[in-house]
Design an enzyme around this catalytic site. Structure first.
Site, short mmCIF file in Angstrom:
data_model
loop_
_atom_site.label_atom_id
_atom_site.label_comp_id
_atom_site.label_asym_id
_atom_site.label_seq_id
_atom_site.Cartn_x
_atom_site.Cartn_y
_atom_site.Cartn_z
N ASP A 35 17.34 -20.06 2.32
CA ASP A 35 18.17 -20.74 3.32
C ASP A 35 19.53 -20.07 3.46
O ASP A 35 20.03 -19.46 2.52
CB ASP A 35 18.34 -22.21 2.91
CG ASP A 35 18.75 -23.08 4.10
OD1 ASP A 35 18.66 -22.61 5.26
OD2 ASP A 35 19.17 -24.23 3.86
N ASN A 83 10.61 -26.02 11.89
CA ASN A 83 11.42 -24.94 12.47
C ASN A 83 11.07 -24.63 13.93
O ASN A 83 11.83 -23.95 14.63
CB ASN A 83 11.32 -23.66 11.62
CG ASN A 83 12.10 -23.73 10.32
OD1 ASN A 83 11.71 -23.13 9.31
ND2 ASN A 83 13.21 -24.46 10.29
C1 IPE Z 1 14.00 -24.81 5.12
O1 IPE Z 1 15.23 -24.46 5.67
C2 IPE Z 1 12.91 -24.00 5.76
C3 IPE Z 1 12.90 -22.58 5.42
C4 IPE Z 1 13.71 -21.96 4.59
C5 IPE Z 1 11.87 -21.82 6.06
P1 IPE Z 1 15.84 -25.26 6.91
O2 IPE Z 1 17.16 -24.62 7.19
O3 IPE Z 1 14.86 -25.29 8.01
O4 IPE Z 1 16.01 -26.72 6.32
P2 IPE Z 1 17.04 -27.87 6.67
O5 IPE Z 1 17.04 -28.01 8.15
O6 IPE Z 1 18.37 -27.39 6.16
O7 IPE Z 1 16.56 -29.05 5.93
C1 IPE Z 2 16.60 -19.93 6.64
O1 IPE Z 2 17.88 -19.72 7.17
C2 IPE Z 2 15.54 -19.20 7.42
C3 IPE Z 2 14.63 -20.08 8.19
C4 IPE Z 2 14.62 -21.37 8.18
C5 IPE Z 2 13.67 -19.40 9.04
P1 IPE Z 2 18.43 -20.65 8.32
O2 IPE Z 2 18.06 -20.06 9.64
O3 IPE Z 2 18.01 -22.04 8.10
O4 IPE Z 2 20.00 -20.48 8.11
P2 IPE Z 2 21.08 -21.64 8.18
O5 IPE Z 2 20.65 -22.72 7.22
O6 IPE Z 2 21.09 -22.12 9.60
O7 IPE Z 2 22.35 -20.97 7.77
MG MG Z 3 18.79 -23.59 7.03
#
Ligand code: IPE
Ligand code: IPE
Ligand code: MG
Length: 265
Positions: A35, A83
């Site tokens: 994340d 996502n």
């Molecule tokens: C969890 O991260 C999913 C992945 C790393 C693929 P998200 O960024 O989607 O999760 P939330 O929204 O912070 O819970």
């Molecule tokens: C995790 O990084 C990757 C995926 C969920 C695909 P994020 O895209 O959630 O990055 P933040 O949390 O918005 O910084």
């Molecule tokens: Mg995230």
């Protein structure tokens, strides 16, 4: 003595675990919620998707280190069932990125004996990506090295619903007696069937939640949260996670030796 020397020289070429770690207590299965890609990019004035691109490099480095240090399985959360709710451009970028990376890296994965699998509802992915996934899975299936599980369109709740449906179908067909369903029966219907449960869960970017990841399998995982954004996750960050893991006292609901002594048993 000679064993120690051998370990040191192995470490010098980067192929064994760092001296700070107890090689006997390396987690067999590490799960990671990658994340913070978007925030990493935004902090640099870049579009969010550049964070996803940088995140691929962090994943490659983590896979190699885990393999070198003796971790037997690495399960990474790449795309959740939730996502899809992101802007279309970001979703499209991610799908195209998965395709490019798979095409580019398949030979190296094969050469390094990595066994790659994709966990999730794969039928909802673009057809080209499905084809690449099938090819990568097949070409690495007999590999003897680290198990690399990439959770793509994965959701823990959906996985459990799917398992319940599969068991119910078999019961309705008269092939399964509901009274015989136990934890092993259910675990065998999950995408992770055959893989032991993760010992360690790492979440980057400081968020303290599970976000629908491996809800069943994480029952007794040790949780390590780091403030580091995923693209910055490196050898030092992995070392800190494993040191944190090795400092834990895993009790699995029991009492440790010290606690048992205190009761005079
Ligand atoms: C969890 O991260 C999913 C992945 C790393 C693929 P998200 O960024 O989607 O999760 P939330 O929204 O912070 O819970
Ligand atoms: C995790 O990084 C990757 C995926 C969920 C695909 P994020 O895209 O959630 O990055 P933040 O949390 O918005 O910084
Ligand atoms: Mg995230």
């Amino acid at each position: 003595m000679s064993r120690h020397l051998a370990a040191t020289s192995n470490e010098a070429i980067g192929k064994s675990c760092p001296a700070e770690l107890d090689p006997e207590r390396i987690p067999a299965h590490v799960a990671v919620i990658m994340d913070g890609n978007g925030r990493w990019a935004q902090a640099r004035g870049l579009p969010r998707v550049m964070g996803h691109r940088a995140g691929v490099e962090a994943l490659k480095a983590t896979l190699r280190l885990c393999s070198d240090w003796g971790v037997k399985a690495l399960t990474a959360y790449a795309f959740s069932t939730e996502n899809w709710s992101r802007p279309g451009d970001e979703v499209n970028f991610l799908m195209a990125l998965f395709e490019r990376v798979l095409q580019r890296e398949l030979q190296a994965l094969e050469a390094e004996q990595v066994r790659i699998r994709f966990l999730g509802d794969l039928q909802a992915l673009p057809e080209k990506l499905q084809g690449l996934i099938a090819e990568a899975t097949e070409r690495t299936a007999a590999n003897q090295g680290i198990h690399f599980n990439v959770c793509t369109n994965y959701g823990g709740r959906r996985e459990l619903v799917r398992a319940a449906q599969q068991l119910a179908t078999r019961a309705a067909e008269g092939l399964l007696d509901p009274a015989t369903i136990d934890e092993n029966t259910l675990a065998a219907e999950l995408f992770t069937a055959g893989e032991q449960d993760p010992d360690l869960l790492i979440r980057t970017s400081g968020e303290r939640r599970i976000s629908n990841f491996l809800l069943w399998q994480l029952a007794y995982a040790e949780i390590h949260v780091t403030e580091v954004f995923w693209p910055d996750f490196n050898r030092q960050a992995l070392l800190e996670a494993l040191l944190d893991y090795q400092s834990r006292n895993r009790r699995f609901g029991g009492v440790d030796a010290l606690g048992a002594d205190a009761l005079g048993s």
